[in-house]
Design an enzyme around this catalytic site. Structure first.
Site, mmCIF file in Angstrom:
data_model
loop_
_atom_site.group_PDB
_atom_site.id
_atom_site.type_symbol
_atom_site.label_atom_id
_atom_site.label_comp_id
_atom_site.label_asym_id
_atom_site.label_seq_id
_atom_site.Cartn_x
_atom_site.Cartn_y
_atom_site.Cartn_z
ATOM 1 C CD GLN A 1 -1.175 -4.917 -2.176
ATOM 2 O OE1 GLN A 1 -2.361 -4.724 -2.386
ATOM 3 N NE2 GLN A 1 -0.760 -5.866 -1.360
ATOM 4 C CG ASN A 2 3.146 -1.592 2.214
ATOM 5 O OD1 ASN A 2 1.942 -1.780 2.028
ATOM 6 N ND2 ASN A 2 3.871 -2.333 3.015
ATOM 7 C CB VAL A 3 2.866 4.652 -0.713
ATOM 8 C CG1 VAL A 3 1.929 4.096 -1.775
ATOM 9 C CG2 VAL A 3 2.046 5.052 0.525
ATOM 10 C CG ASP A 4 5.853 1.920 4.091
ATOM 11 O OD1 ASP A 4 6.720 1.392 3.378
ATOM 12 O OD2 ASP A 4 5.063 1.258 4.809
ATOM 13 C CB CYS B 1 0.948 22.604 -16.433
ATOM 14 S SG CYS B 1 0.564 21.526 -15.051
ATOM 15 C CG HIS C 1 -0.794 0.530 -4.775
ATOM 16 N ND1 HIS C 1 -1.454 -0.166 -3.798
ATOM 17 C CD2 HIS C 1 -1.198 -0.020 -5.960
ATOM 18 C CE1 HIS C 1 -2.225 -1.102 -4.362
ATOM 19 N NE2 HIS C 1 -2.064 -1.044 -5.664
ATOM 20 C CD GLU D 1 -7.111 -11.518 11.796
ATOM 21 O OE1 GLU D 1 -8.113 -12.231 11.596
ATOM 22 O OE2 GLU D 1 -6.730 -11.116 12.912
ATOM 23 C CG ASN E 1 -2.563 -11.739 6.895
ATOM 24 O OD1 ASN E 1 -3.074 -11.472 7.980
ATOM 25 N ND2 ASN E 1 -2.762 -10.993 5.824
#
Ligand code: OAD
Length: 263
Positions: free
Chosen positions: A120-123, A169, A138, A234, A232
């Site tokens: 899910q990371n975009v890094d 455009c 993502h 948590e 994790n």
């Protein structure tokens, strides 16, 4: 429990270098698996120095409003603010390096038969660490497209205006990442579904597992018979599904798994 045992355990938990037990049943399973998937979230990049989203103290969403910077409506309201917000995030990401968790996943790709990262990371830190089969659900913060027509922008050499304009455009250019209310890339979804259905072991690493459709892959893996491993510090929304749980940082657990795989 005896008092000295209690304090010994507390001391061990405080000391990051204590040895983490990796069950041999998990190692055996990984060695005999045909396909293994690692599903990752912001937590895997936390040890590189990038803040997560939902940590109440230093999470990104404790500093900015989601509707201002993670929605197309926010961009329409204030494109300059949103562009500058992502420029500063890009700058931060440029300054950091993959951590032992990312590196361990890149090693697992070499050690195991078929190994995919769904992130899910975009890094882009998984690729920087050497992983080659990475599905970026993502998007990627270093890529750009235009707001109105999704024209992909390869390079932004000259910026005359903030945000810059699409050369085709004329609409504003934005980062090629998925904002709330937008659809995920269909090819990414389809490939993620296929490998998730096929996998024998599914790792869920450093994600609160609350954002859909991404978090649905954890359920899909479990429904299709995969062994679910959660890493994790948590508890998460999906902990109840896990077969193995490591309540530790991914940068501590994943290298230990690699050590065991290499024995
Ligand atoms: P969250 O911020 O929701 O969750 C981060 C998770 O990482 C938490 O469960 C932490 O306990 C855990 N964590 C923290 N440090 C860790 C460490 N060293 N090792 C392992 N785990 C650790 O981030 P995500 O679940 O990634 O979407 O958030 C999902 C999506 O929500 C993001 O992709 C983003 C956001 O809105 C979009 O921008 C579309």
């Amino acid at each position: 429990m005896l008092v000295w045992q209690h304090y010994t355990e507390r001391f061990l938990k405080m000391n990051r270098n204590y040895s983490i037990d990796i069950p041999q049943s998990l190692i055996k399973l990984l060695k005999t698996s045909k396909t293994v998937v690692a599903f990752t979230g912001a937590g895997i990049s936390a040890e590189s120095g990038l803040s997560t989203f939902r940590n109440p103290i230093d999470g990104l969403y404790s500093k900015v409003k989601v509707e201002d910077v993670v929605t197309p409506e926010g961009f329409e309201r204030n494109p300059r603010f949103v562009w500058e917000f992502y420029e500063s995030r890009r700058e931060k990401v440029r300054q950091v390096e993959p951590n032992p968790g990312h590196v361990a996943l890149a090693k697992m790709e070499k050690l195991l038969t078929e190994f995919y990262v769904i992130t899910q990371n975009v890094d882009g830190l998984h690729q920087k660490a050497g992983s080659s089969k990475v599905i970026e659900l993502h998007g990627n913060i270093f890529k750009n497209k235009c707001f109105l027509n999704n024209h992909y922008i390869e390079s932004l050499d000259v910026i005359n205006e903030i945000p810059p304009r699409c050369p085709i455009c004329g609409s504003y250019i934005r980062p090629d990442i998925v904002w709330f209310g937008e659809f995920l890339d269909l090819e990414n979804i389809s490939l993620s579904e296929t490998v998730t259905r096929d996998c024998d072991v599914f790792f869920s690493i450093g994600t609160s597992s609350v954002v859909y459709p991404a978090a649905g892959f954890i359920v899909l893996a479990k429904e299709n018979g995969a062994t679910l491993v959660e890493i994790n510090p948590e508890e998460t929304e999906k902990s109840y599904l896990a077969d193995y749980i490591f309540r530790e940082k991914s940068g501590a657990v994943l290298p230990r798994i690699v050590d065991e795989l290499m024995k």
